[in-house]
Every structure is written in structure tokens, then in C-alpha cells.
Design a protein around this motif. Structure first.
Motif, PDB file in Angstrom:
ATOM      1  N   SER A  31      21.680 -30.757  -2.676  1.00 57.03           N
ATOM      2  CA  SER A  31      20.997 -30.951  -3.691  1.00 57.03           C
ATOM      3  C   SER A  31      20.265 -29.865  -4.396  1.00 57.03           C
ATOM      4  O   SER A  31      20.362 -29.015  -3.571  1.00 57.03           O
ATOM      5  N   ASN A  32      19.840 -29.894  -5.449  1.00 59.14           N
ATOM      6  CA  ASN A  32      19.023 -29.008  -6.159  1.00 59.14           C
ATOM      7  C   ASN A  32      19.440 -27.351  -5.783  1.00 59.14           C
ATOM      8  O   ASN A  32      18.756 -26.350  -5.115  1.00 59.14           O
ATOM      9  N   VAL A  33      20.802 -27.247  -6.096  1.00 55.77           N
ATOM     10  CA  VAL A  33      21.378 -25.884  -6.031  1.00 55.77           C
ATOM     11  C   VAL A  33      21.184 -25.038  -7.100  1.00 55.77           C
ATOM     12  O   VAL A  33      20.996 -25.205  -8.209  1.00 55.77           O
ATOM     13  N   MET A  34      20.598 -23.884  -6.690  1.00 55.07           N
ATOM     14  CA  MET A  34      20.057 -22.455  -7.597  1.00 55.07           C
ATOM     15  C   MET A  34      20.645 -21.391  -7.108  1.00 55.07           C
ATOM     16  O   MET A  34      20.956 -21.248  -5.961  1.00 55.07           O
ATOM     17  N   VAL A  35      21.144 -20.423  -8.157  1.00 58.96           N
ATOM     18  CA  VAL A  35      22.009 -19.280  -7.869  1.00 58.96           C
ATOM     19  C   VAL A  35      21.310 -18.149  -8.667  1.00 58.96           C
ATOM     20  O   VAL A  35      20.957 -18.326  -9.572  1.00 58.96           O
ATOM     21  N   SER A  43      20.522 -20.989  -3.019  1.00 60.15           N
ATOM     22  CA  SER A  43      19.630 -21.814  -2.361  1.00 60.15           C
ATOM     23  C   SER A  43      19.882 -23.404  -2.573  1.00 60.15           C
ATOM     24  O   SER A  43      20.323 -23.700  -4.040  1.00 60.15           O
ATOM     25  N   PHE A  44      19.602 -24.307  -1.644  1.00 57.97           N
ATOM     26  CA  PHE A  44      19.879 -25.704  -1.893  1.00 57.97           C
ATOM     27  C   PHE A  44      19.206 -26.414  -0.893  1.00 57.97           C
ATOM     28  O   PHE A  44      18.892 -25.979   0.128  1.00 57.97           O
ATOM     29  N   ASP A  45      19.198 -27.838  -1.115  1.00 55.12           N
ATOM     30  CA  ASP A  45      18.647 -28.676  -0.194  1.00 55.12           C
ATOM     31  C   ASP A  45      19.588 -29.340   0.529  1.00 55.12           C
ATOM     32  O   ASP A  45      20.551 -29.792  -0.011  1.00 55.12           O
TER      33      ASP A  45
END
Length: 90
Positions: A31-35, A43-45
Motif C-alpha cells: 500500500s501507499n505506493v509513491m514513485v 516507496s511503499f508499505d
């Protein structure tokens, strides 16, 4: 929940970022994928090391291996396809 940031190869544009975000978000436990295109970071959880490994494999399969991993011609080619798909689905 662990938050992880990795640097990947072949990340070129918003199309790439869109594909990575979409595909990683489909994975169970991610979850919470950011590129970030500027720093080549994804980044991710995730809850477990197994989920991290699945995400790492998915990135590589899409054509975005982590920095330090083999970046073969087929991986580079896959990244161009992933990029194009990401641009069309924005």
C-alpha cells in the motif's frame, strides 16, 4: 507495517511511474505506493519480508530492477513497454 524505499533502474517518466504505482498497488499487502522520477525511488508499505520480495520481483518483471541488480536488454525493453502502457492509462 514497514515502509521501504528502493531505487530502481529504467525509470524515465510519469508513464513509468503510473505503471509502477498501478501494478504494485494491486499486490496483496502492498500500500501507499509513491514513485519519484527525479531520484529513481519507489516507496511503499508492506507487512512482511515476503511481500517485499513479491514487490521487488514485480518491479523487475515490469522492467524496473533495483539498482545493483542485472539490467539486461529484455528488462530495458520491458520498461519501454511499461512506460507506454502507463502513458495510455493515465
Amino acid at each position: 507495517m514497514k515502509h521501504t524505499t528502493v531505487q530502481v533502474q529504467n525509470l524515465k517518466c510519469g508513464g513509468c511511474a503510473n505503471t509502477i504505482s498501478t501494478q504494485l498497488s494491486k499486490l496483496e499487502g502492498i500500500s501507499n505506493v509513491m514513485v519519484n522520477n527525479d531520484t529513481y525511488e519507489v516507496s511503499f508499505d508492506h507487512s512482511s519480508d515476503q511481500e517485499f520480495e513479491v514487490a521487488k520481483t514485480k518491479l523487475s518483471d515490469l522492467g524496473y530492477p533495483m539498482i545493483g541488480e542485472a539490467n539486461s536488454l529484455p528488462k530495458k525493453a520491458k520498461s519501454f513497454v511499461s512506460c507506454a502502457v502507463g502513458r495510455m492509462t493515465k
